[in-house]
Scaffold this motif. Structure first.
Motif, PDB file in Angstrom:
ATOM      1  N   LYS A 143      79.634-125.784  17.492  1.00 51.05           N
ATOM      2  CA  LYS A 143      79.884-126.711  18.606  1.00 51.05           C
ATOM      3  C   LYS A 143      81.318-127.210  18.594  1.00 51.05           C
ATOM      4  O   LYS A 143      81.786-127.726  17.579  1.00 51.05           O
ATOM      5  CB  LYS A 143      78.955-127.926  18.512  1.00 51.05           C
ATOM      6  N   GLU A 185      76.255-126.243  12.791  1.00 49.66           N
ATOM      7  CA  GLU A 185      75.004-126.987  12.759  1.00 49.66           C
ATOM      8  C   GLU A 185      73.826-126.067  12.487  1.00 49.66           C
ATOM      9  O   GLU A 185      73.808-124.916  12.931  1.00 49.66           O
ATOM     10  CB  GLU A 185      74.849-127.655  14.133  1.00 49.66           C
ATOM     11  N   GLU A 186      72.865-126.611  11.782  1.00 52.79           N
ATOM     12  CA  GLU A 186      71.615-125.903  11.514  1.00 52.79           C
ATOM     13  C   GLU A 186      70.915-125.600  12.844  1.00 52.79           C
ATOM     14  O   GLU A 186      70.899-126.447  13.742  1.00 52.79           O
ATOM     15  CB  GLU A 186      70.789-126.837  10.626  1.00 52.79           C
ATOM     16  N   LEU A 188      67.811-125.340  15.174  1.00 47.74           N
ATOM     17  CA  LEU A 188      66.465-125.932  15.219  1.00 47.74           C
ATOM     18  C   LEU A 188      65.612-125.168  16.226  1.00 47.74           C
ATOM     19  O   LEU A 188      66.047-124.922  17.347  1.00 47.74           O
ATOM     20  CB  LEU A 188      66.540-127.401  15.655  1.00 47.74           C
ATOM     21  N   GLU A 192      62.796-128.506  23.922  1.00 45.35           N
ATOM     22  CA  GLU A 192      63.737-129.571  24.258  1.00 45.35           C
ATOM     23  C   GLU A 192      63.140-130.627  25.186  1.00 45.35           C
ATOM     24  O   GLU A 192      62.286-130.321  26.018  1.00 45.35           O
ATOM     25  CB  GLU A 192      64.975-128.976  24.932  1.00 45.35           C
TER      26      GLU A 192
HETATM   27  P1  AMP Z   1      74.238-129.686  23.348  1.00 42.12           P
HETATM   28  O1  AMP Z   1      75.373-129.680  24.325  1.00 42.12           O
HETATM   29  O2  AMP Z   1      74.582-130.147  21.990  1.00 42.12           O
HETATM   30  O3  AMP Z   1      72.983-130.332  23.896  1.00 42.12           O
HETATM   31  O4  AMP Z   1      73.788-128.158  23.266  1.00 42.12           O
HETATM   32  C1  AMP Z   1      73.498-127.376  24.418  1.00 42.12           C
HETATM   33  C2  AMP Z   1      72.245-126.581  24.201  1.00 42.12           C
HETATM   34  O5  AMP Z   1      72.343-125.757  23.045  1.00 42.12           O
HETATM   35  C3  AMP Z   1      71.034-127.469  23.927  1.00 42.12           C
HETATM   36  O6  AMP Z   1      70.463-127.927  25.109  1.00 42.12           O
HETATM   37  C4  AMP Z   1      70.138-126.524  23.159  1.00 42.12           C
HETATM   38  O7  AMP Z   1      69.474-125.642  24.045  1.00 42.12           O
HETATM   39  C5  AMP Z   1      71.112-125.723  22.347  1.00 42.12           C
HETATM   40  N1  AMP Z   1      71.280-126.299  20.999  1.00 42.12           N
HETATM   41  C6  AMP Z   1      72.204-127.228  20.639  1.00 42.12           C
HETATM   42  N2  AMP Z   1      72.089-127.527  19.332  1.00 42.12           N
HETATM   43  C7  AMP Z   1      71.093-126.779  18.838  1.00 42.12           C
HETATM   44  C8  AMP Z   1      70.498-126.639  17.532  1.00 42.12           C
HETATM   45  N3  AMP Z   1      70.950-127.310  16.478  1.00 42.12           N
HETATM   46  N4  AMP Z   1      69.462-125.788  17.415  1.00 42.12           N
HETATM   47  C9  AMP Z   1      69.010-125.073  18.474  1.00 42.12           C
HETATM   48  N5  AMP Z   1      69.541-125.154  19.706  1.00 42.12           N
HETATM   49  C10 AMP Z   1      70.555-125.988  19.909  1.00 42.12           C
END
Ligand code: AMP
Ligand code: GLY
Length: 424
Positions: A143, A185-186, A188, A192
């Motif tokens: 990220k 990041e790990e 998961l 959602e």
């Molecule tokens: P975020 O902008 O951090 O919400 O990430 C965008 C999308 O990536 C999320 O809505 C999830 O679908 C996916 N995502 C983010 N972090 C993870 C994680 N640690 N494990 C699995 N999927 C993730």
């Protein structure tokens, strides 16, 4: 009473539409707004991130309350600037908005507050990130630390993808300064859920749980987008789970922000992954979600203006906030090619003639503009068609019935919004 909503998308159209229903009959302005918003509010051509022009306008027009939709002006400190000028504004300060604008900061506060989240390490040197990757293995999630318009997250299932992502962020700077610092990041594995809450910095009032659809294609295939549709309430978010999220996520986060001297006021958005029934935070946002707003706000029974003022005046505890028991589904209609390159200026036909919608559907504009007598496309996400009903399947039917009557060249929408809830 005069209200200014800052922003121009489907979220802001929904806010303006909801405020237009207030029994207090506010006079509404929106900067910059869009062709749909223009039927409910006076659109002012000032960009959402032009804080000094916005401030000038608010002073000159004697606007009573400014409501900030998107994250960019929050990150630039619109709330700090307005407060300095003694203007009433709904949203968090620049420091409080760090829950969204810096993923590293957000993780640090979560660690202090003992909030469950994916384990992560922060890096500002590519060599160290690559060395960590070698020990850790895949799958991992890379990220960009800063704001990258929802694009700065790469889920890597092979080490080649992960290496590529680290190099793209840190060496090629494809996300600009946002990717100079990254998190690894790990991964998961779960489902959602979005739970947003109004908060005045002390009290929190959770909204009903919603689910967004981030991928462009049916069955969650294709590229990530800003959101192709949403529904509310999401059955995954049972009352018990929502209470748990309030107790273990939202309240501890709001308390921790107050403790570190950055009290959070506005809407706190928790993006969660539910793993075997347990909520983990994927991200916090410092504002309402888009398109979650389009399915959550229509279910609010209390006057939104009362809620906004109770937040600004730190008296949310005294306001009973009620929700209708209805269900809402929003189908987003996009320009062909989105989230890649797309054309604009396509004439939209079949739009309903009433701007307020009916009791069972409303068309929210996201990227539209008025050209002579016609409404044309002016963005990737063009419209959000909301269906309401007593059940999700009724709401879904309403939304698709209306979406099917609207067309423009290259128009695309998913046909399976709410599929998880309806087990389609
Ligand atoms: P975020 O902008 O951090 O919400 O990430 C965008 C999308 O990536 C999320 O809505 C999830 O679908 C996916 N995502 C983010 N972090 C993870 C994680 N640690 N494990 C699995 N999927 C993730
Ligand atoms: N729908 C996700 C977001 O607004 O960030």
């Amino acid at each position: 009473m005069k209200i200014l909503v800052v922003g121009s998308g489907g979220r802001e159209h929904t806010m303006v539409w909801k405020l237009a229903q207030s029994p207090r009959k506010p006079i509404l302005y929106c900067a910059p707004g869009n062709a749909g918003i223009a039927s409910l509010a006076t659109c002012v051509s000032i960009k959402a991130d032009d804080i000094s022009k916005l401030k000038e306008f608010v002073i000159q027009e004697q606007i009573d309350v400014t409501v900030v939709g998107p994250e960019a002006p929050l990150a630039l400190g619109i709330v700090d600037e307005f407060r300095k000028a003694r203007l009433r504004v709904f949203g968090p300060t620049r420091n409080a908005a760090r829950v969204e604008t810096s993923k590293t900061f957000s993780k640090e506060v979560m660690a202090q507050a003992k909030i469950r989240t994916a384990q992560a390490r922060s890096f500002n040197k590519a060599a160290e990130a690559l060395a960590y990757l070698e020990q850790h293995g895949v799958p991992v999630v890379i990220k960009a630390d800063g704001l990258a318009q929802g694009k700065g997250v790469i889920i890597a299932t092979t080490s080649e993808q992960a290496t590529q992502a680290i190099q793209d962020c840190m060496e090629k700077a494809v996300f600009g300064p946002a990717g100079q610092q990254i998190l690894i990041e790990e991964f998961l594995d779960g489902e959602e859920l979005t739970i947003m809450a109004f908060t005045d910095g002390t009290t929190i009032v959770p909204m009903p749980p919603a689910q967004d659809h981030k991928r462009v294609g049916d069955r969650d295939t294709g590229l990530n987008t800003g959101g192709m549709g949403a529904y509310c309430p999401a059955p995954l978010g049972t009352n018990a789970l929502r209470d748990q999220v309030v107790r273990e996520v939202l309240q501890p986060m709001v308390d921790a922000m107050a403790r570190i001297g950055s009290p959070f006021q506005g809407v706190l958005y928790a993006g969660l992954m539910i793993v075997n029934g347990i909520p983990y935070v994927l991200e916090f946002n410092a504002r309402m979600g888009d398109p979650e707003t389009q399915v959550v706000l229509p279910l609010l029974k209390t006057d939104l203006l009362d809620v906004i003022e109770a937040v600004i005046d730190h008296r949310l505890e005294q306001l009973p906030v009620e929700w209708s028991g209805e269900a809402a589904v929003c189908v987003v209609m996009t320009s062909g090619g989105y989230p890649g390159a797309y054309q604009q200026g396509k004439v939209i036909t079949g739009l309903p003639t009433t701007s307020t919608g009916s009791s069972s559907s409303v068309v929210f504009h996201a990227g539209t503009a008025q050209r002579d007598k016609e409404i044309v496309t002016a963005g990737g996400r063009v419209l959000g068609v909301l269906g309401l009903g007593s059940t999700l399947s009724d709401a879904r039917r309403e939304a698709y019935q209306v979406a099917n009557t609207i067309s423009f060249e290259g128009c695309h929408f998913r046909t399976d919004i709410a599929h998880r809830a309806l087990r389609m």
